[in-house]
Design a protein around this motif. Structure first.
Motif, mmCIF file in Angstrom:
data_model
loop_
_atom_site.group_PDB
_atom_site.id
_atom_site.type_symbol
_atom_site.label_atom_id
_atom_site.label_comp_id
_atom_site.label_asym_id
_atom_site.label_seq_id
_atom_site.Cartn_x
_atom_site.Cartn_y
_atom_site.Cartn_z
ATOM 1 N N VAL A 189 0.869 -1.171 0.000
ATOM 2 C CA VAL A 189 0.000 0.000 0.000
ATOM 3 C C VAL A 189 0.906 1.221 0.000
ATOM 4 C CG1 VAL A 189 -1.817 1.249 1.222
ATOM 5 C CG2 VAL A 189 -1.710 -1.249 1.369
ATOM 6 N N PRO A 190 0.839 2.096 -0.998
ATOM 7 C CA PRO A 190 -0.102 2.088 -2.123
ATOM 8 C C PRO A 190 0.480 1.497 -3.403
ATOM 9 C CG PRO A 190 0.948 4.216 -2.011
ATOM 10 C CD PRO A 190 1.575 3.371 -0.926
ATOM 11 N N GLY A 191 1.591 0.752 -3.298
ATOM 12 C CA GLY A 191 2.244 0.263 -4.501
ATOM 13 C C GLY A 191 1.429 -0.724 -5.311
ATOM 14 N N VAL A 192 0.635 -1.555 -4.624
ATOM 15 C CA VAL A 192 -0.164 -2.570 -5.311
ATOM 16 C C VAL A 192 -1.648 -2.261 -5.218
ATOM 17 C CG1 VAL A 192 -0.725 -5.039 -5.404
ATOM 18 C CG2 VAL A 192 1.614 -4.294 -4.862
ATOM 19 N N TYR A 241 -16.968 -14.256 -2.009
ATOM 20 C CA TYR A 241 -15.754 -13.465 -2.143
ATOM 21 C C TYR A 241 -14.886 -13.999 -3.276
ATOM 22 C CZ TYR A 241 -17.129 -11.919 2.543
ATOM 23 O OH TYR A 241 -17.828 -11.414 3.611
ATOM 24 N N THR A 242 -14.012 -13.123 -3.777
ATOM 25 C CA THR A 242 -13.026 -13.489 -4.787
ATOM 26 C C THR A 242 -11.638 -13.404 -4.183
ATOM 27 O OG1 THR A 242 -14.340 -12.829 -6.710
ATOM 28 C CG2 THR A 242 -11.953 -12.776 -6.969
ATOM 29 N N ILE A 243 -10.837 -14.440 -4.403
ATOM 30 C CA ILE A 243 -9.444 -14.483 -3.959
ATOM 31 C C ILE A 243 -8.549 -14.285 -5.179
ATOM 32 C CG2 ILE A 243 -7.641 -15.885 -2.887
ATOM 33 C CD1 ILE A 243 -9.959 -17.488 -1.533
ATOM 34 N N ILE A 244 -7.644 -13.329 -5.104
ATOM 35 C CA ILE A 244 -6.718 -13.066 -6.204
ATOM 36 C C ILE A 244 -5.287 -13.107 -5.662
ATOM 37 C CG2 ILE A 244 -6.006 -11.447 -8.005
ATOM 38 C CD1 ILE A 244 -8.790 -10.245 -7.955
ATOM 39 N N MET A 245 -4.416 -13.821 -6.374
ATOM 40 C CA MET A 245 -2.995 -13.863 -6.024
ATOM 41 C C MET A 245 -2.197 -13.223 -7.154
ATOM 42 S SD MET A 245 -0.526 -17.182 -5.495
ATOM 43 C CE MET A 245 1.238 -17.002 -5.182
ATOM 44 N N VAL A 246 -1.329 -12.265 -6.808
ATOM 45 C CA VAL A 246 -0.512 -11.581 -7.808
ATOM 46 C C VAL A 246 0.926 -11.448 -7.335
ATOM 47 C CG1 VAL A 246 -2.425 -10.242 -8.795
ATOM 48 C CG2 VAL A 246 -1.106 -9.296 -6.882
ATOM 49 N N ASP A 247 1.814 -11.237 -8.303
ATOM 50 C CA ASP A 247 3.215 -10.904 -8.042
ATOM 51 C C ASP A 247 3.466 -9.512 -8.610
ATOM 52 O OD1 ASP A 247 5.953 -10.601 -7.897
ATOM 53 O OD2 ASP A 247 6.416 -12.169 -9.362
ATOM 54 N N PRO A 248 3.642 -8.517 -7.737
ATOM 55 C CA PRO A 248 3.866 -7.150 -8.219
ATOM 56 C C PRO A 248 5.329 -6.828 -8.502
ATOM 57 C CG PRO A 248 3.683 -7.135 -5.840
ATOM 58 C CD PRO A 248 3.506 -8.574 -6.266
ATOM 59 N N ASP A 249 6.214 -7.834 -8.431
ATOM 60 C CA ASP A 249 7.650 -7.572 -8.512
ATOM 61 C C ASP A 249 8.340 -8.265 -9.681
ATOM 62 O OD1 ASP A 249 7.742 -5.963 -6.160
ATOM 63 O OD2 ASP A 249 7.573 -7.784 -4.959
ATOM 64 N N ALA A 250 7.596 -8.656 -10.700
ATOM 65 C CA ALA A 250 8.200 -9.366 -11.828
ATOM 66 C C ALA A 250 8.755 -8.388 -12.878
ATOM 67 C CB ALA A 250 7.155 -10.282 -12.468
ATOM 68 N N PRO A 251 9.906 -8.687 -13.459
ATOM 69 C CA PRO A 251 10.763 -9.840 -13.170
ATOM 70 C C PRO A 251 11.649 -9.663 -11.951
ATOM 71 C CG PRO A 251 11.728 -8.528 -14.906
ATOM 72 C CD PRO A 251 10.409 -7.894 -14.586
ATOM 73 N N ASP A 253 1.377 -6.563 -12.888
ATOM 74 C CA ASP A 253 1.395 -7.672 -11.937
ATOM 75 C C ASP A 253 1.337 -8.982 -12.709
ATOM 76 O OD1 ASP A 253 1.208 -6.051 -9.553
ATOM 77 O OD2 ASP A 253 -0.898 -5.715 -10.040
ATOM 78 N N ILE A 254 2.013 -10.016 -12.191
ATOM 79 C CA ILE A 254 1.804 -11.349 -12.728
ATOM 80 C C ILE A 254 0.602 -11.950 -12.003
ATOM 81 C CG2 ILE A 254 2.736 -13.672 -12.992
ATOM 82 C CD1 ILE A 254 4.186 -11.722 -14.734
#
Length: 236
Positions: free
Chosen positions: A51-54, A106-116, A125-126
């Motif tokens: 927060v607030p990056g993602v 509810y919705t569950i979301i998984m992300v990678d904000p640091d790729a590569p 985000d990946i």
């Protein structure tokens, strides 16, 4: 173009609603997260600059638990790639105060904000996972729907990535928006916040995250190397 649109729409197909007879069998005693637990999650997300990056803000109302074959995700603890090869065996969360656990989804979301890599996350985000129609852990006989199948964590940098799980409340009669990013191999540059806005999701109401990089993976089997990558020397 019509072919790809059809694939994306097929990925969003939802199953039939749970009959009332099944709902009647659900448990009714639900726990909610304590204020200290929620405050710790908010502080961890802020300190990790999620927060607030993602996400623009984070005021959690539920506590999120993620289990990778017996190892729990705990607000930034470290994993190796071998520990996250497969989808978590369980992703659960507490009930949200003021909402019926048997009927609210509810919705569950998984992300990678640091790729590569965190230094230059040009592929953020990946998208790693989307699960719809999830309900609090106290709700039995859930009919969760996997919208985007689990993509393995494959960090390319020594520095750790912040793999992030977020839980959003779905509006009534929710239908996920079609996108080609549901398809395997097409997960880079997923615009999380645009997706949330388009879908009409509310939140996030909860979240959790772990860290993983090449350093943590190699250090898991390298003497004198710590899990955060300290002591790991990249090949010259």
């Amino acid at each position: 173009m019509h072919f790809f649109s059809a694939l994306a729409l097929a990925a969003t197909a939802t199953a039939a609603a749970i009959p009332d007879a099944v709902l009647d069998k659900r448990t009714t005693t639900c726990t909610t997260a304590g204020s200290a637990t929620l405050a710790a999650a908010k502080a961890a997300f802020t300190q990790a600059k999620l927060v607030p990056g993602v996400i623009p803000s984070f005021n959690p109302k539920v506590s999120v638990q993620v289990d990778y074959n017996g190892k729990q995700v705990n607000l930034g603890n470290t994993f190796s790639a071998t520990e996250t090869l497969n989808q978590p065996i369980d992703i659960t969360f507490t009930a949200k105060p003021g909402y019926d656990a048997a009927s609210t989804k509810y919705t569950i979301i998984m992300v990678d904000p640091d790729a590569p890599g965190p230094a230059a996350p040009i592929l953020k985000d990946i998208l790693h996972l989307i699960i719809d129609d999830a309900q609090p852990v106290c709700t039995a006989n859930q009919n969760r729907k996997t919208i985007a199948t689990y993509a393995q964590t494959t960090p390319l940098s020594v520095a750790a990535h912040r793999y992030t799980f977020l839980v959003y409340r779905q509006p009534p009669n929710y239908v996920p928006p079609p996108t080609l990013m549901y398809l395997p191999g097409n997960r880079a540059k997923f615009d999380l916040n645009a997706y949330v806005a388009q879908a009409g999701l509310i939140g996030p109401v909860g979240g959790n995250f772990f860290r993983e990089g090449l350093g943590s993976t190699v250090c898991a089997v390298t003497p004198g190397c710590t899990q955060d990558g300290t002591g790991y020397k990249a090949p010259s």
